[in-house]
Design an enzyme around this catalytic site. Structure first.
Site, PDB file in Angstrom:
ATOM      1  CE  LYS A  74      41.581  49.392  41.517  1.00  0.00           C
ATOM      2  NZ  LYS A  74      42.168  48.695  40.289  1.00  0.00           N
ATOM      3  CE  LYS A  76      37.172  43.978  44.936  1.00  0.00           C
ATOM      4  NZ  LYS A  76      37.692  44.614  44.014  1.00  0.00           N
ATOM      5  CE  LYS A 115      45.373  40.477  42.560  1.00  0.00           C
ATOM      6  NZ  LYS A 115      45.446  41.339  40.981  1.00  0.00           N
TER       7      LYS A 115
HETATM    8  P1  TYM Z   1      42.180  41.671  39.039  1.00  0.00           P
HETATM    9  O1  TYM Z   1      43.666  41.439  39.092  1.00  0.00           O
HETATM   10  O2  TYM Z   1      41.750  42.717  40.289  1.00  0.00           O
HETATM   11  O3  TYM Z   1      41.324  40.354  39.640  1.00  0.00           O
HETATM   12  C1  TYM Z   1      41.281  39.299  38.635  1.00  0.00           C
HETATM   13  C2  TYM Z   1      40.253  38.586  38.709  1.00  0.00           C
HETATM   14  O4  TYM Z   1      39.680  37.956  40.212  1.00  0.00           O
HETATM   15  C3  TYM Z   1      38.501  38.584  40.429  1.00  0.00           C
HETATM   16  N1  TYM Z   1      38.448  39.025  41.679  1.00  0.00           N
HETATM   17  C4  TYM Z   1      37.369  38.501  42.550  1.00  0.00           C
HETATM   18  N2  TYM Z   1      36.550  37.650  42.536  1.00  0.00           N
HETATM   19  C5  TYM Z   1      35.824  37.266  43.674  1.00  0.00           C
HETATM   20  N3  TYM Z   1      36.057  37.962  44.831  1.00  0.00           N
HETATM   21  C6  TYM Z   1      36.940  38.820  44.884  1.00  0.00           C
HETATM   22  N4  TYM Z   1      37.234  39.688  46.074  1.00  0.00           N
HETATM   23  C7  TYM Z   1      37.693  39.380  43.926  1.00  0.00           C
HETATM   24  N5  TYM Z   1      38.706  40.123  43.755  1.00  0.00           N
HETATM   25  C8  TYM Z   1      39.072  39.947  42.170  1.00  0.00           C
HETATM   26  C9  TYM Z   1      38.511  39.751  39.419  1.00  0.00           C
HETATM   27  O5  TYM Z   1      36.884  39.898  39.168  1.00  0.00           O
HETATM   28  C10 TYM Z   1      39.135  39.238  38.416  1.00  0.00           C
HETATM   29  O6  TYM Z   1      38.371  38.405  37.377  1.00  0.00           O
HETATM   30  N6  TYM Z   1      40.547  44.539  35.290  1.00  0.00           N
HETATM   31  C11 TYM Z   1      40.998  43.204  35.693  1.00  0.00           C
HETATM   32  C12 TYM Z   1      42.049  42.619  34.897  1.00  0.00           C
HETATM   33  C13 TYM Z   1      41.769  42.689  33.328  1.00  0.00           C
HETATM   34  C14 TYM Z   1      40.844  41.907  32.745  1.00  0.00           C
HETATM   35  C15 TYM Z   1      40.962  42.144  31.437  1.00  0.00           C
HETATM   36  C16 TYM Z   1      39.855  40.918  33.020  1.00  0.00           C
HETATM   37  C17 TYM Z   1      42.462  43.382  32.509  1.00  0.00           C
HETATM   38  N7  TYM Z   1      41.937  43.201  31.280  1.00  0.00           N
HETATM   39  C18 TYM Z   1      40.282  41.678  30.259  1.00  0.00           C
HETATM   40  C19 TYM Z   1      38.941  40.315  31.998  1.00  0.00           C
HETATM   41  C20 TYM Z   1      38.986  40.601  30.648  1.00  0.00           C
HETATM   42  C21 TYM Z   1      41.316  43.082  37.365  1.00  0.00           C
HETATM   43  O7  TYM Z   1      41.803  44.166  37.617  1.00  0.00           O
HETATM   44  O8  TYM Z   1      41.637  41.915  37.793  1.00  0.00           O
END
Ligand code: TYM
Length: 334
Positions: A118, A199, A202
């Site tokens: 990032k 992957k 968003k």
């Molecule tokens: P975020 O918002 O990027 O994604 C949310 C969840 O979606 C999953 N994900 C995917 N799973 C499968 N294939 C994909 N292409 C894909 N893209 C995203 C992510 O693994 C996630 O589970 N850092 C985290 C948010 C967060 C969090 C936490 C998660 C903040 N605090 C504490 C768990 C526990 C994030 O950016 O998710």
């Protein structure tokens, strides 16, 4: 008779863009499937979203956070067994982050692959981006969470949360539960339909219309993105040798329908990829139709969503306050 307490799960989603099929299959659908066997806390992590300021305009962030909360409910999160809240509404997340910052070696953060990717090519990188995994560790540790159900891309962050918990416990005495990741067998890493070696994300989806299927896409758009998805010209369905696009489609189908990969692979042997695409398109459209319907209804009658968020916030604040009392005592502040 005493009943064993349920395992406590915590997870979160950033309100940075429209939710896509990867978010749904990697995280939200598995949350829903396991929610009755766990005690659940599901969080819209708006403080994490601040680490990508260009993706957010302040007047939009609040609305986006509510929309993500509505999407959780629409996907089947049941507020009678799951708490559903917005991260910034519980101040202890930031207080715990500061305390954890002071026990986290800088080198641990500089090694994070998401930080490296990032921050690549940027002229300036906010400290928040580097500190992102500590805020995430605070989210998890604040609630004594035992499992963290996420997609595969979050595994390294959860390992860091574990390391931080162990280090803190070693320095100040047993304070935190050491959490475990929970990653689904299929759907843990949904790849971009237009480029199945990256992957689904968003940010990429914002500029490439057929990269992702969004949870609020119209059925025709969902079908089009899947029918146009990149595969090779062969007819190989062996997961070990098939092209990344075919493997991705098989995993999406498996995650949506529950059918195992070997069975899908056997059914398609000898058939063209068009048939697989057709089935995936129909399965995804049918899966998302009731979610979309409920999502629209929830946003129309906003009162219910606000009530769920208020009740959950009050409940999780009690848990957060108890942990912070323990932490303040352990380190000698407050
Ligand atoms: P975020 O918002 O990027 O994604 C949310 C969840 O979606 C999953 N994900 C995917 N799973 C499968 N294939 C994909 N292409 C894909 N893209 C995203 C992510 O693994 C996630 O589970 N850092 C985290 C948010 C967060 C969090 C936490 C998660 C903040 N605090 C504490 C768990 C526990 C994030 O950016 O998710």
């Amino acid at each position: 008779m005493t009943s064993t307490p349920l395992v406590r799960a915590f997870s979160g989603v950033q309100p940075t863009g429209r939710l896509h099929l990867g978010n749904y299959l990697g995280a939200i659908k598995p949350w829903v499937e396991h929610q009755h066997a766990r005690e659940n806390l599901f969080c819209v992590v708006d403080l994490h979203a601040l680490t990508v300021p260009e993706a957010i305009k302040s007047d939009e962030l609040k609305a986006r956070s509510r929309n993500v909360a509505a999407a959780f409910l629409a996907a089947g999160i049941d507020p009678s067994v799951s708490s559903l809240f917005i991260q910034s509404h519980v101040r202890e997340h930031t207080e715990l982050t500061w305390v954890l910052n002071c026990v986290t070696p800088l080198g641990w953060l500089e090694r994070m692959t998401q930080f490296k990717s990032k921050s690549e090519g940027r002229e300036t990188v906010g400290t928040g981006l580097l500190d992102y995994p500590v805020l995430m560790a605070a989210d998890i540790l604040l609630y004594d969470s035992q499992v963290v159900p996420v997609g595969e891309d979050q595994k390294q962050h959860i390992e860091l949360a574990r390391d931080v918990a162990v280090r803190f416990n070693h320095m100040f005495g047993e304070t935190f539960v050491v959490p475990q990741p929970s990653i689904p067998l299929s759907g843990a890493r949904v790849m971009g339909f237009d480029e199945p070696t990256v992957k689904m994300s968003k940010s990429i989806a914002e500029s490439r219309p057929h990269h992702a299927v969004h949870l609020d896409d119209a059925p025709e758009k969902i079908r089009k993105s899947i029918m146009k998805s990149v595969t090779d010209a062969g007819c190989d369905y062996d997961p070990a040798t098939a092209s990344p696009g075919v493997v991705n489609l098989m995993h999406v189908l498996s995650a949506v329908s529950g059918e195992g990969i070997p069975s899908i692979s056997n059914r398609y042997t000898g058939k063209g990829y068009g048939y697989l695409k057709q089935e995936v398109a129909e399965a995804v459209t049918a899966e998302l139709a009731p979610v979309q319907d409920k999502y629209r209804r929830l946003l129309d009658e906003a009162g219910y969503l606000d009530q769920v968020l208020a009740q959950s916030t009050a409940k999780v604040r009690t848990l957060a306050e108890a942990t912070m009392t323990r932490v303040r005592h352990a380190v000698g502040i407050g």
